[in-house]
Design an enzyme around this catalytic site. Sequence first.
Site, PDB file in Angstrom:
ATOM      1  N   TYR A 122      -1.083   8.287  -2.628  1.00  0.00           N
ATOM      2  CA  TYR A 122      -1.340   7.907  -4.015  1.00  0.00           C
ATOM      3  C   TYR A 122      -2.555   8.633  -4.591  1.00  0.00           C
ATOM      4  CZ  TYR A 122       1.974   3.969  -4.306  1.00  0.00           C
ATOM      5  OH  TYR A 122       3.090   3.191  -4.377  1.00  0.00           O
ATOM      6  N   GLY A 123      -3.514   8.952  -3.728  1.00  0.00           N
ATOM      7  CA  GLY A 123      -4.764   9.560  -4.205  1.00  0.00           C
ATOM      8  C   GLY A 123      -4.558  10.871  -4.928  1.00  0.00           C
TER       9      GLY A 123
ATOM     10  N   CYS B 212     -11.228   2.711  -0.176  1.00  0.00           N
ATOM     11  CA  CYS B 212      -9.815   3.007   0.105  1.00  0.00           C
ATOM     12  C   CYS B 212      -9.483   2.188   1.331  1.00  0.00           C
ATOM     13  CB  CYS B 212      -9.639   4.497   0.404  1.00  0.00           C
ATOM     14  SG  CYS B 212      -8.005   4.894   1.080  1.00  0.00           S
ATOM     15  N   THR B 213      -8.366   1.469   1.290  1.00  0.00           N
ATOM     16  CA  THR B 213      -8.068   0.552   2.394  1.00  0.00           C
ATOM     17  C   THR B 213      -7.751   1.281   3.700  1.00  0.00           C
ATOM     18  OG1 THR B 213      -5.784   0.420   1.568  1.00  0.00           O
ATOM     19  CG2 THR B 213      -7.304  -1.351   0.921  1.00  0.00           C
ATOM     20  N   HIS B 214      -7.480   2.572   3.617  1.00  0.00           N
ATOM     21  CA  HIS B 214      -7.288   3.331   4.861  1.00  0.00           C
ATOM     22  C   HIS B 214      -8.583   3.467   5.666  1.00  0.00           C
ATOM     23  CE1 HIS B 214      -3.379   4.566   3.258  1.00  0.00           C
ATOM     24  NE2 HIS B 214      -3.107   5.144   4.417  1.00  0.00           N
TER      25      HIS B 214
ATOM     26  N   ASP C 265       0.877  -1.184   0.000  1.00  0.00           N
ATOM     27  CA  ASP C 265       0.000   0.000   0.000  1.00  0.00           C
ATOM     28  C   ASP C 265       0.908   1.227   0.000  1.00  0.00           C
ATOM     29  OD1 ASP C 265      -2.407   1.549   0.207  1.00  0.00           O
ATOM     30  OD2 ASP C 265      -2.140   1.702   2.366  1.00  0.00           O
ATOM     31  N   SER C 266       0.285   2.407  -0.118  1.00  0.00           N
ATOM     32  CA  SER C 266       1.065   3.643  -0.015  1.00  0.00           C
ATOM     33  C   SER C 266       1.418   3.946   1.439  1.00  0.00           C
ATOM     34  CB  SER C 266       0.232   4.800  -0.556  1.00  0.00           C
ATOM     35  OG  SER C 266      -0.992   4.874   0.179  1.00  0.00           O
TER      36      SER C 266
ATOM     37  N   GLU D 102      -3.943   7.668   8.830  1.00  0.00           N
ATOM     38  CA  GLU D 102      -2.493   7.597   9.137  1.00  0.00           C
ATOM     39  C   GLU D 102      -2.241   8.156  10.541  1.00  0.00           C
ATOM     40  OE1 GLU D 102       0.438   6.680   7.187  1.00  0.00           O
ATOM     41  OE2 GLU D 102      -0.909   5.755   5.727  1.00  0.00           O
TER      42      GLU D 102
ATOM     43  N   CYS E 101      -4.450  -1.736  -1.875  1.00  0.00           N
ATOM     44  CA  CYS E 101      -4.673  -0.312  -2.134  1.00  0.00           C
ATOM     45  C   CYS E 101      -5.596  -0.208  -3.343  1.00  0.00           C
ATOM     46  CB  CYS E 101      -3.322   0.338  -2.443  1.00  0.00           C
ATOM     47  SG  CYS E 101      -3.448   2.046  -3.008  1.00  0.00           S
ATOM     48  N   ASN E 102      -6.727   0.457  -3.166  1.00  0.00           N
ATOM     49  CA  ASN E 102      -7.672   0.609  -4.282  1.00  0.00           C
ATOM     50  C   ASN E 102      -7.107   1.483  -5.389  1.00  0.00           C
ATOM     51  OD1 ASN E 102     -10.734  -0.328  -3.408  1.00  0.00           O
ATOM     52  ND2 ASN E 102      -9.436   0.160  -1.675  1.00  0.00           N
ATOM     53  N   THR E 103      -6.387   2.531  -5.021  1.00  0.00           N
ATOM     54  CA  THR E 103      -5.858   3.451  -6.030  1.00  0.00           C
ATOM     55  C   THR E 103      -4.893   2.697  -6.947  1.00  0.00           C
ATOM     56  OG1 THR E 103      -5.957   5.151  -4.315  1.00  0.00           O
ATOM     57  CG2 THR E 103      -4.829   5.731  -6.359  1.00  0.00           C
TER      58      THR E 103
HETATM   59  N1  DGL Z   1      -4.876   3.091   0.759  1.00  0.00           N
HETATM   60  C1  DGL Z   1      -4.998   3.609  -0.531  1.00  0.00           C
HETATM   61  C2  DGL Z   1      -6.230   3.135  -1.274  1.00  0.00           C
HETATM   62  O1  DGL Z   1      -6.794   2.118  -0.955  1.00  0.00           O
HETATM   63  C3  DGL Z   1      -4.533   4.971  -0.934  1.00  0.00           C
HETATM   64  C4  DGL Z   1      -4.311   6.089   0.029  1.00  0.00           C
HETATM   65  C5  DGL Z   1      -3.442   7.183  -0.589  1.00  0.00           C
HETATM   66  O2  DGL Z   1      -2.219   6.976  -0.627  1.00  0.00           O
HETATM   67  O3  DGL Z   1      -3.991   8.201  -1.043  1.00  0.00           O
HETATM   68  O4  DGL Z   1      -6.641   3.746  -2.223  1.00  0.00           O
END
Ligand code: DGL
Length: 262
Positions: A43-44, A189-191, A11-12, A153, A75-77
């Site tokens: 990443y977003g 988003c996995t966050h 992930d990011s 985060e 990570c979805n992105t």
């Molecule tokens: N956790 C990430 C996702 O699922 C991206 C978060 C990020 O870096 O913006 O998209």
Amino acid sequence: MDPSAPLLFFDSGVGGLSVLAPTRELLPNAPIVYAADSAGFPYGKRSEAEIASRVPALLGRLVERFHPRLAVIACNTASTIALDHVRSALDLPVVGTVPAIKPAAEMSKTRVIGVLGTEATVRQPYVDDLAARFAADCTLIRHGSPELVELAEAKLGGENIAVDAVRVAVRPMFDAPNGEKIDTVVLACTHFPLLADELRAALPDVAYVDGGPGIARRIAYLTREQPWPAEHRPGVAVFTSAARRPLDSALARFGLNEILIL
Ligand code: DGL
């Protein structure tokens, strides 16, 4: 198959821990390498071209170094942009994480679904395609929230997160046309599952859909005939930059006791 070959999560940042946690429940002795591209975070806010070149290259380095049996793009992105590139670059099974629109469409009674992701994820053609295939009779209201990524985060870094901050971040989705009819929200988003308690406290009247447990079942299925070590061993967290939040105790809670810089 070498029993000590790990599962590689990518992930990011800390978001992939929301996929790691349900995987650990199913595969408690699986050796784990958790990689966070802290140098590329978030990443977003990156372009499609940046993600499409960065993610396969990094995963290539991680695979060379750790020899995983399977890689999980948690990570979805990264998954909605680069899954195909990664699969063609790597010679091992790759599991992606994409918005759980199908289960959300199965649950929604109002047929109005919120898709809460990063700005990059919610604009992807991959999401248009999932919507057309699984939710053609639903209205999808998409909202990209970099604020929620930062809040997740910060939470893992030990900060207290105000429910109000979460409410403010999510509000525009409900204020959009038809937003008041949303009854189901895809955590795309996995966050965001890391903020599940705060989200439920902020907006208790909707159902939240977290794809993590489904990804964990997929990983267990793909490795079902493979041997694992007889005992649980501490996992490894890998960061791409030395400057990172004080995450050690959060990582330890997820079984990651060794921290490396790539
Ligand atoms: N956790 C990430 C996702 O699922 C991206 C978060 C990020 O870096 O913006 O998209």
